[in-house]
Scaffold this motif. Sequence first.
Motif, short mmCIF file in Angstrom:
data_model
loop_
_atom_site.label_atom_id
_atom_site.label_comp_id
_atom_site.label_asym_id
_atom_site.label_seq_id
_atom_site.Cartn_x
_atom_site.Cartn_y
_atom_site.Cartn_z
N LEU A 135 0.77 -1.29 0.03
CA LEU A 135 -0.16 0.11 -0.04
C LEU A 135 0.80 1.29 0.24
O LEU A 135 1.59 1.12 0.78
CB LEU A 135 -1.03 -0.04 1.17
CG LEU A 135 -2.05 -1.09 1.27
CD1 LEU A 135 -2.63 -1.06 2.38
CD2 LEU A 135 -2.86 -0.89 0.08
N SER A 136 0.66 2.18 -0.92
CA SER A 136 1.28 3.47 -0.97
C SER A 136 0.23 4.60 -0.37
O SER A 136 -0.81 4.23 -0.57
CB SER A 136 1.72 3.54 -2.40
OG SER A 136 2.91 2.76 -2.95
N PHE A 154 5.06 7.68 -0.95
CA PHE A 154 4.16 8.85 -0.76
C PHE A 154 4.11 9.38 -2.39
O PHE A 154 4.91 9.93 -2.95
CB PHE A 154 4.75 9.83 -0.09
CG PHE A 154 4.57 9.41 1.33
CD1 PHE A 154 3.39 9.56 2.04
CD2 PHE A 154 5.73 8.95 2.15
CE1 PHE A 154 3.40 9.07 3.53
CE2 PHE A 154 5.45 8.41 3.25
CZ PHE A 154 4.61 8.31 4.16
N ASP A 155 2.88 9.23 -2.97
CA ASP A 155 2.81 9.41 -4.34
C ASP A 155 1.86 11.04 -4.54
O ASP A 155 1.05 11.39 -3.69
CB ASP A 155 1.67 8.58 -5.04
CG ASP A 155 1.25 8.92 -6.52
OD1 ASP A 155 2.37 8.39 -7.10
OD2 ASP A 155 0.34 9.38 -6.68
N TYR A 215 -4.25 3.06 -8.85
CA TYR A 215 -4.89 4.26 -8.18
C TYR A 215 -6.50 3.96 -8.31
O TYR A 215 -6.96 3.24 -8.90
CB TYR A 215 -4.53 5.73 -8.65
CG TYR A 215 -5.09 5.98 -9.89
CD1 TYR A 215 -6.37 6.64 -10.02
CD2 TYR A 215 -4.13 5.87 -11.06
CE1 TYR A 215 -6.74 6.98 -11.23
CE2 TYR A 215 -4.66 6.43 -12.23
CZ TYR A 215 -6.01 6.95 -12.50
OH TYR A 215 -6.34 7.38 -13.51
N SER A 216 -7.01 4.69 -7.24
CA SER A 216 -8.38 4.30 -7.04
C SER A 216 -8.97 2.90 -6.98
O SER A 216 -9.98 2.56 -7.91
CB SER A 216 -9.18 5.13 -8.33
OG SER A 216 -9.31 6.44 -8.13
N ILE A 261 -2.35 2.50 -4.49
CA ILE A 261 -2.32 3.70 -3.76
C ILE A 261 -3.91 3.98 -3.06
O ILE A 261 -4.76 3.85 -3.51
CB ILE A 261 -2.27 4.82 -4.68
CG1 ILE A 261 -1.00 4.65 -5.27
CG2 ILE A 261 -2.49 6.31 -4.08
CD1 ILE A 261 -0.76 5.62 -6.50
N VAL A 262 -3.58 4.23 -1.74
CA VAL A 262 -4.59 4.66 -0.72
C VAL A 262 -4.43 6.30 -0.24
O VAL A 262 -3.58 6.58 -0.26
CB VAL A 262 -5.01 3.66 0.31
CG1 VAL A 262 -5.10 2.33 -0.18
CG2 VAL A 262 -3.66 3.87 1.24
N GLY A 263 -5.75 6.77 -0.05
CA GLY A 263 -5.80 7.89 0.60
C GLY A 263 -6.30 7.69 1.95
O GLY A 263 -6.76 6.69 2.29
N ALA A 264 -6.70 8.81 2.63
CA ALA A 264 -7.26 8.77 4.07
C ALA A 264 -7.77 10.10 4.63
O ALA A 264 -7.12 10.94 4.18
CB ALA A 264 -6.41 8.14 4.91
N SER A 265 -8.67 10.02 5.33
CA SER A 265 -9.28 11.34 5.82
C SER A 265 -8.87 11.26 7.09
O SER A 265 -9.37 12.29 7.84
CB SER A 265 -10.91 11.69 5.71
OG SER A 265 -11.66 10.53 5.95
#
Length: 340
Positions: A28-29, A60-61, A222-223, A295-299
Motif C-alpha cells: 500500500l502506498s 508517498f505519491d 490508483y482508485s 495507492i490509498v488516501g485517507a481522511s
Amino acid sequence: MTYRAAEDRYDTLEYRRAGDSGLVLPALSFGLWQRFGTDQPYAARREIVLRAFDLGISHFDNADRYGPPHRAAQQFFGEVLRRDLAPYRDELILSTKAGNPIGASPYLKGGSRKSLLTSLEHSLRDLGTDHVDIFYSHSPDPATPLEETVGALVSAVRQGKALYAGVSNYAPERTHEAAGLLRAAGVPLLVHQPRYSVFDRRPEQSGLLDLAAEDGFGLVVYSPLAQGLLTDKYLDGIPAGARALHSEFLKPDAIDDTYRARARALNDLARGRGQTLAQLALQWVLRRPQVTSAIVGASSAWQLEHNVRALDFPPLSDAELALIDEHGLPDLVPLPGRKP
C-alpha cells in the motif's frame, strides 16, 4: 513536538518488487491526490502522513496538480519532510508527476521537454529535496512526439533529479513503445500507474497486466476503492458531507440502484469473510502479481489503519472471485471521472 518514527514500522507491511527492477515498494502506498491541499487543516494532514510512515508505508505519491491549489500537496509534504521526516529521507520513496494541466500557459501542460522538466524543478523546490525517486509522465500527450516525452524522463534520471521513470494513464500500445524507448536509453520503465478496481477492469481487458509482465514494469494502481464506491459509505444513499456531493471525480448519478444492489452484494461477501468492503476491494487488486502497490488516501489515521488491515485476511477463493466478477462488472456500474 519532535516526531520519532515507530521502531516496528517494517514488521508487518508486505513489500513487493517493482517489475524486474531491484526496487521494492510497500503493498500500500499513500496518495496525496485529494484532501491534502490548503482547504484542509495542516495538523490533520500531518497526522495522517506520519501515521502512514509508522505503519510501514514508505512510498508517498504526489503530482504538480494536486491541491487545491495546484502544487499545494507537494508544498505541504515538503513542510512535513523538513520538520519531521528529514532524518528518514533515505527510507522514503517520493514520486511526482507532470504533464496534466496546472495553468493557462501552454508550458504548464503536456508532455514536452519544457513542460516536464520545468515542472520537475518546481516540484523539487516544493518538496525541499534534490531528487524524487520516481518521476512520471502523468498522461499521454498526442501532440508531443513520444520520443520527446521519453527523452525528458531520461534526462531527469541522468541528471540525478529522479532515480526512476514512470508513466500514468497510458494505453498499452503507447506504454510498450515508451518502455522500448526507455530501455534503449538505459533507463528502464519502472512502473505504470493506471486506475484499477473491482469496478474498473481496464488493465485486465486492455492487456496492460500481460504487458507489465512482458516489459518488466510494475503497476502502482490508483482508485482501488473507486472514489469510495467500494466502501459501505453509499450503500443507503449519499450521506451529508460525502465526497459525491462536491467532487468533480464522483457525481451523485453514479450512486444509482444498480450500483447499490451490486455494492451490497459485495459488502455481504466481505462481511462473510469478517472484513469490510474496502478491505475486500484492496485485497482484490493486490492479488495480481503484476500489481506492485495500491495507492490509498485517507481522511483520518483510523481510516488508514483500517485499510492497512486489508493485508491480514486469507486469500480470496475461486468461488469468491467468481462472485466478485458477477457483481463487479464495470459496464453495469457507473464509473467516477478520470484522475486529474
